[in-house]
Design a protein around this motif. Sequence first.
Motif, PDB file in Angstrom:
ATOM      1  N   UNK A  55      -8.066  -2.444  -6.917  1.00  0.00           N
ATOM      2  CA  UNK A  55      -8.483  -3.255  -8.364  1.00  0.00           C
ATOM      3  C   UNK A  55      -9.683  -2.645  -8.946  1.00  0.00           C
ATOM      4  N   UNK A  56     -10.536  -2.807  -7.984  1.00  0.00           N
ATOM      5  CA  UNK A  56     -12.303  -2.422  -8.522  1.00  0.00           C
ATOM      6  C   UNK A  56     -12.054  -0.699  -9.081  1.00  0.00           C
ATOM      7  N   UNK A  57     -11.429  -0.013  -8.094  1.00  0.00           N
ATOM      8  CA  UNK A  57     -11.405   1.473  -8.494  1.00  0.00           C
ATOM      9  C   UNK A  57     -10.599   1.577  -9.811  1.00  0.00           C
ATOM     10  N   UNK A  58      -9.738   0.973 -10.011  1.00  0.00           N
ATOM     11  CA  UNK A  58      -8.984   1.168 -11.382  1.00  0.00           C
ATOM     12  C   UNK A  58      -9.854   0.578 -12.537  1.00  0.00           C
ATOM     13  N   UNK A  59     -10.628  -0.559 -12.336  1.00  0.00           N
ATOM     14  CA  UNK A  59     -11.304  -1.445 -13.642  1.00  0.00           C
ATOM     15  C   UNK A  59     -12.483  -0.288 -13.648  1.00  0.00           C
ATOM     16  N   UNK A  60     -13.100   0.334 -12.514  1.00  0.00           N
ATOM     17  CA  UNK A  60     -14.145   1.156 -12.737  1.00  0.00           C
ATOM     18  C   UNK A  60     -13.765   2.357 -13.578  1.00  0.00           C
ATOM     19  N   UNK A  61     -12.640   2.911 -13.545  1.00  0.00           N
ATOM     20  CA  UNK A  61     -12.167   4.097 -14.375  1.00  0.00           C
ATOM     21  C   UNK A  61     -11.635   3.435 -15.469  1.00  0.00           C
ATOM     22  N   UNK A  62     -11.212   2.357 -15.712  1.00  0.00           N
ATOM     23  CA  UNK A  62     -10.558   1.934 -16.852  1.00  0.00           C
ATOM     24  C   UNK A  62      -9.103   2.354 -16.875  1.00  0.00           C
ATOM     25  N   UNK A  63      -8.430   2.733 -15.722  1.00  0.00           N
ATOM     26  CA  UNK A  63      -7.158   3.218 -15.601  1.00  0.00           C
ATOM     27  C   UNK A  63      -6.921   4.596 -16.206  1.00  0.00           C
ATOM     28  N   UNK A  64      -7.993   5.271 -16.578  1.00  0.00           N
ATOM     29  CA  UNK A  64      -7.845   6.741 -17.190  1.00  0.00           C
ATOM     30  C   UNK A  64      -7.601   7.645 -16.161  1.00  0.00           C
ATOM     31  N   UNK A  65      -6.910   8.906 -16.386  1.00  0.00           N
ATOM     32  CA  UNK A  65      -6.589  10.074 -15.629  1.00  0.00           C
ATOM     33  C   UNK A  65      -6.122   9.389 -14.175  1.00  0.00           C
ATOM     34  N   UNK A  66      -4.948   8.446 -14.437  1.00  0.00           N
ATOM     35  CA  UNK A  66      -4.469   7.776 -13.382  1.00  0.00           C
ATOM     36  C   UNK A  66      -4.224   8.770 -12.064  1.00  0.00           C
ATOM     37  N   UNK A  67      -3.203   9.672 -12.422  1.00  0.00           N
ATOM     38  CA  UNK A  67      -2.512  10.600 -11.638  1.00  0.00           C
ATOM     39  C   UNK A  67      -3.602  11.110 -10.668  1.00  0.00           C
ATOM     40  N   UNK A  70      -5.689   8.382  -8.519  1.00  0.00           N
ATOM     41  CA  UNK A  70      -5.094   7.858  -7.549  1.00  0.00           C
ATOM     42  C   UNK A  70      -4.605   8.798  -6.325  1.00  0.00           C
ATOM     43  N   UNK A  71      -4.657  10.148  -6.912  1.00  0.00           N
ATOM     44  CA  UNK A  71      -4.470  11.213  -5.848  1.00  0.00           C
ATOM     45  C   UNK A  71      -5.537  11.183  -4.828  1.00  0.00           C
ATOM     46  N   UNK A  72      -6.981  11.266  -5.468  1.00  0.00           N
ATOM     47  CA  UNK A  72      -7.999  10.957  -4.466  1.00  0.00           C
ATOM     48  C   UNK A  72      -8.034  10.044  -3.678  1.00  0.00           C
ATOM     49  N   UNK A  73      -7.752   8.844  -4.495  1.00  0.00           N
ATOM     50  CA  UNK A  73      -7.862   7.607  -3.752  1.00  0.00           C
ATOM     51  C   UNK A  73      -7.017   7.566  -2.299  1.00  0.00           C
ATOM     52  N   UNK A  74      -5.770   7.760  -2.802  1.00  0.00           N
ATOM     53  CA  UNK A  74      -4.935   7.642  -1.630  1.00  0.00           C
ATOM     54  C   UNK A  74      -5.027   8.808  -0.463  1.00  0.00           C
ATOM     55  N   UNK A  75      -5.571   9.835  -0.945  1.00  0.00           N
ATOM     56  CA  UNK A  75      -5.892  10.963  -0.125  1.00  0.00           C
ATOM     57  C   UNK A  75      -6.923  10.615   0.894  1.00  0.00           C
ATOM     58  N   UNK A  76      -8.049   9.821   0.463  1.00  0.00           N
ATOM     59  CA  UNK A  76      -9.276   9.203   1.161  1.00  0.00           C
ATOM     60  C   UNK A  76      -8.558   8.411   2.227  1.00  0.00           C
ATOM     61  N   UNK A  77      -7.514   7.525   1.893  1.00  0.00           N
ATOM     62  CA  UNK A  77      -7.172   6.493   2.788  1.00  0.00           C
ATOM     63  C   UNK A  77      -6.312   7.415   4.030  1.00  0.00           C
ATOM     64  N   UNK A  78      -5.667   8.244   3.461  1.00  0.00           N
ATOM     65  CA  UNK A  78      -4.985   9.031   4.598  1.00  0.00           C
ATOM     66  C   UNK A  78      -6.001   9.625   5.641  1.00  0.00           C
ATOM     67  N   UNK A  79      -7.053  10.425   4.830  1.00  0.00           N
ATOM     68  CA  UNK A  79      -8.115  11.286   5.651  1.00  0.00           C
ATOM     69  C   UNK A  79      -8.840  10.159   6.528  1.00  0.00           C
TER      70      UNK A  79
END
Length: 338
Positions: A55-67, A70-79
Amino acid sequence: MYRPARARRQLMGWLIVFTLSTSGFAFVGGSLVLVVVLTIVHGYAFGALGTINLAATIDLTGGRRAGATMGWYTAAISLGYAIGAFLGGALADAFSVAASLAVLGALPALSAALVLRLPPLDAPPHEVPRAPGLRGLLVAHAHVDSRVWVAFVIVLYINVVSDAIDSFFALYALAIGLPLAASGFLKGLKSGAATFIRFISAGVFRYVDHRTVNVWGVVLMALSTVLIPVFPTFAPLVVLFAVNGICRGLLRVTSAATVAEVRAEGQDVGIASGVYNAGLDVGAIVGPAVGGVVAASVGLGTMFQLVAVGSFAFYVAVTLVTRHRSGRTRSSERSSQR
């Protein structure tokens, strides 16, 4: 509990709790009661951090460039999962399991210092009203955008299918004559493909709309699972597991992007993040449980097919219902504007 104004304090607090409940395992010895308590606290901290951080990541970016985001966000989780497994094992071999838990468990508290550098988060224009008590919580969930429930079903779907495969494929591989090394390679391939596609998803979504990827990702993941018992030899399984991993990685990104898209329209994502993350957890519970029950009745090969087809049918049903509801909502809004 999440509010943008207090997100930094919440993240720092839960990071410290996460450290205490991880490193704490190094000091409890064989006390069952303390292990149970730490396990419960560790689970709460992990769930809270996943929900608040998204939620904080989305609020920080305002939901812009969502794809891309979220690609980097979910990749960081996997890494993080990959690095944690490697470092945990290496430290345990070099020193001890207790030392490994104590050292790696300190990382969340150390990272709490980075939270201080985050800028203040702005509240969305349209916050979901939250009344106190259980009834208020349920009412707030009822006001969540229908697209968030579709995202919930997508991550539920990918975890049910993926965890059913991961839990039982090694047994199935032995039954069809594949060595354990082959099943381990296939599992690693699937995870590697999912992680890799998340890192390059920003480029993918420049040319393909993430909503289109949602549909085809669900279809291809179901198809690649259904075909596992149809092609029970190593070479075709390499292709099927690679496709399955790519679909899992892309769907993880597109579903998170759907939640971010809601924030870009000025809507609240606190409860939406909780709904979304719950889909991941419920899928991880349901997948192995349902897979085991079905496999005991019809066999492992047929189980893969039934779980894939059943999960796909559930996704289609929920998608159709939510689209119908959102269509009626938009119609009523236009009527009220007139």
